[in-house]
Motif scaffolding. Sequence first.
Motif, short mmCIF file in Angstrom:
data_model
loop_
_atom_site.label_atom_id
_atom_site.label_comp_id
_atom_site.label_asym_id
_atom_site.label_seq_id
_atom_site.Cartn_x
_atom_site.Cartn_y
_atom_site.Cartn_z
N SER A 1 -8.23 -4.47 -7.70
CA SER A 1 -7.83 -3.07 -7.58
C SER A 1 -6.89 -2.74 -8.72
CB SER A 1 -7.12 -2.82 -6.26
OG SER A 1 -8.01 -3.00 -5.19
N ASP B 1 8.01 3.19 -1.53
CA ASP B 1 7.13 3.41 -0.37
C ASP B 1 5.72 3.73 -0.81
OD1 ASP B 1 9.12 2.91 1.51
OD2 ASP B 1 9.79 5.00 1.50
N ARG C 1 4.06 0.51 -1.94
CA ARG C 1 3.66 -0.31 -0.79
C ARG C 1 2.36 0.23 -0.16
NH1 ARG C 1 8.96 -1.16 -0.42
NH2 ARG C 1 9.77 0.31 1.06
N GLN C 2 2.26 1.53 -0.04
CA GLN C 2 1.06 2.13 0.54
C GLN C 2 -0.16 1.87 -0.32
OE1 GLN C 2 0.92 3.52 3.60
NE2 GLN C 2 -1.28 3.45 3.27
N VAL D 1 -0.63 -0.69 -2.30
CA VAL D 1 -0.98 -2.11 -2.14
C VAL D 1 -1.68 -2.34 -0.81
CG1 VAL D 1 -0.02 -4.44 -1.89
CG2 VAL D 1 0.82 -2.93 -3.70
N ARG D 2 -1.19 -1.73 0.26
CA ARG D 2 -1.85 -1.86 1.57
C ARG D 2 -3.29 -1.35 1.50
NH1 ARG D 2 2.87 0.71 3.99
NH2 ARG D 2 4.32 -0.95 4.43
N ASN D 3 -3.48 -0.19 0.88
CA ASN D 3 -4.83 0.38 0.77
C ASN D 3 -5.75 -0.55 -0.02
OD1 ASN D 3 -3.94 2.61 2.18
ND2 ASN D 3 -3.69 3.89 0.36
N LEU E 1 -5.50 -3.82 -0.34
CA LEU E 1 -5.80 -5.00 0.48
C LEU E 1 -6.82 -4.70 1.56
CD1 LEU E 1 -2.23 -6.56 0.77
CD2 LEU E 1 -4.16 -7.41 -0.58
N ARG E 2 -6.73 -3.53 2.15
CA ARG E 2 -7.73 -3.13 3.16
C ARG E 2 -9.11 -2.99 2.54
NH1 ARG E 2 -3.66 0.99 5.26
NH2 ARG E 2 -2.58 -0.17 6.86
N GLN F 1 -10.21 -4.50 -0.12
CA GLN F 1 -10.67 -5.84 -0.45
C GLN F 1 -11.20 -6.55 0.80
OE1 GLN F 1 -7.64 -8.54 -1.82
NE2 GLN F 1 -9.09 -9.60 -3.14
#
Length: 78
Positions: free
Chosen positions: A26, A57, A60-61, A63-65, A67-68, A70
């Motif tokens: 990503s 923040d 972080r969001q 990175v979370r997106n 990872l999801r 992936q």
Amino acid sequence: IHEQEGMSGGALCQYARGHARLANISTVLIAEADAIASLRLTARAADDFLPRPVDADALRQVVRNALRAQARRRLIAR
């Protein structure tokens, strides 16, 4: 996070997408707010964009997106 001397952020993201080993990562392009509007119009320069200065923040969001996304690709590949 990578900065390349003499290469724009959009070009660097497209370079990464062009290489098989890097194509599945990503990419997040951090740029000045006024540059982001024009970069969004390029051919998928990055998966996501963040304006400078970067908000923790928001990072972080993103990175979370990533990872999801992936995890979804891994499930589809199975």
